[in-house]
Write an enzyme that holds these catalytic residues in place. Structure first.
Site, short mmCIF file in Angstrom:
data_model
loop_
_atom_site.label_atom_id
_atom_site.label_comp_id
_atom_site.label_asym_id
_atom_site.label_seq_id
_atom_site.Cartn_x
_atom_site.Cartn_y
_atom_site.Cartn_z
N HIS A 16 25.80 6.48 -33.58
CA HIS A 16 24.51 7.18 -33.45
C HIS A 16 23.54 6.34 -32.61
O HIS A 16 22.90 6.85 -31.68
CB HIS A 16 23.95 7.46 -34.85
N GLU A 17 23.44 5.05 -32.94
CA GLU A 17 22.49 4.18 -32.22
C GLU A 17 22.96 3.92 -30.78
O GLU A 17 22.14 3.88 -29.86
CB GLU A 17 22.31 2.86 -32.96
N GLN A 47 13.99 4.56 -28.92
CA GLN A 47 13.21 5.28 -29.94
C GLN A 47 11.81 4.72 -30.10
O GLN A 47 10.95 5.37 -30.68
CB GLN A 47 13.93 5.26 -31.29
N GLY A 70 19.02 2.75 -39.04
CA GLY A 70 19.26 2.24 -37.70
C GLY A 70 18.11 2.62 -36.79
O GLY A 70 17.34 3.55 -37.09
N LEU A 74 15.40 9.54 -36.83
CA LEU A 74 13.96 9.29 -36.95
C LEU A 74 13.18 9.93 -35.80
O LEU A 74 11.98 10.17 -35.93
CB LEU A 74 13.69 7.79 -37.00
NI NI Z 1 18.52 8.60 -34.09
#
Ligand code: NI
Length: 182
Positions: free
Chosen positions: A138-139, A54, A49, A97
């Site tokens: 999470h996203e 990000q 994801g 990430l």
């Molecule tokens: Ni993340």
């Protein structure tokens, strides 16, 4: 298409709530290019994801996909709203990430309703459970300036990947690829 740089913890974009995308702007080339770049960046980074903050963009957009098992097809969600469908919480491992190399146990709702728009601006409304529900939460958190560390109830499970693999995952855990890394 160029890969976007994934920003890491400490970058203000990860702590800044993202802005809704005006529905009439979803078709704009810039936004479509962002979505394409996010998908490619997610694949190249071996994540399941990726949220726009990000890559330093403050738009309410996330993408996710998992090769599996369980296989999860590519999803693009714009302006999402998430509604838990159960009160209980389930713990499982997550990574991010933007927080490279760390894993931790994170409680998430096992089932959530996802509403929003797809990349053509069409309404989305579906219910997901298990691993997919974890990825989505999470996203979605990334769009609100929240990272998985904030959701951990006990930081003692936090581990670097190599040590996590050596000491914590154990033989009973599912394939490492199933760990939600987004
Ligand atoms: Ni993340």
């Amino acid at each position: 298409m160029p890969l976007r740089t994934i920003v890491r913890l400490g970058h203000p974009a990860l702590r800044t709530p993202a802005l809704p995308v005006p529905p009439e702007r979803i078709g704009d080339p810039e936004l479509q290019a962002l979505i394409d770049d996010m998908i490619e960046t997610m694949h190249e980074s071996h994540g399941v994801g990726l949220a726009a903050p990000q890559v330093g963009e403050e738009a309410q957009v996330f993408v996710y996909q998992a090769a599996g098992p369980p296989e999860i097809p590519l999803h693009v969600v714009v302006n999402p709203m998430i509604t838990p469908q159960a009160r209980e919480l389930a713990y499982d491992w997550e990574g991010c990430l933007s927080i490279p190399d760390l894993r931790g146990l994170v409680p998430r709702h096992p089932k959530v309703r996802v509403q929003g728009l797809d990349r053509e601006g069409r309404p989305l409304d579906y219910v997901v459970s298990g691993f997919e529900a974890r990825i989505v939460q999470h996203e979605f958190d990334h769009l609100n300036g929240i990272v998985f560390l904030d959701r951990m109830r006990d930081l003692r499970s936090l581990a670097f990947f190599d040590e996590w693999e050596a000491y914590l995952v154990g033989g009973s855990q599912p394939d490492l690829d199933e760990t939600a890394v987004g």
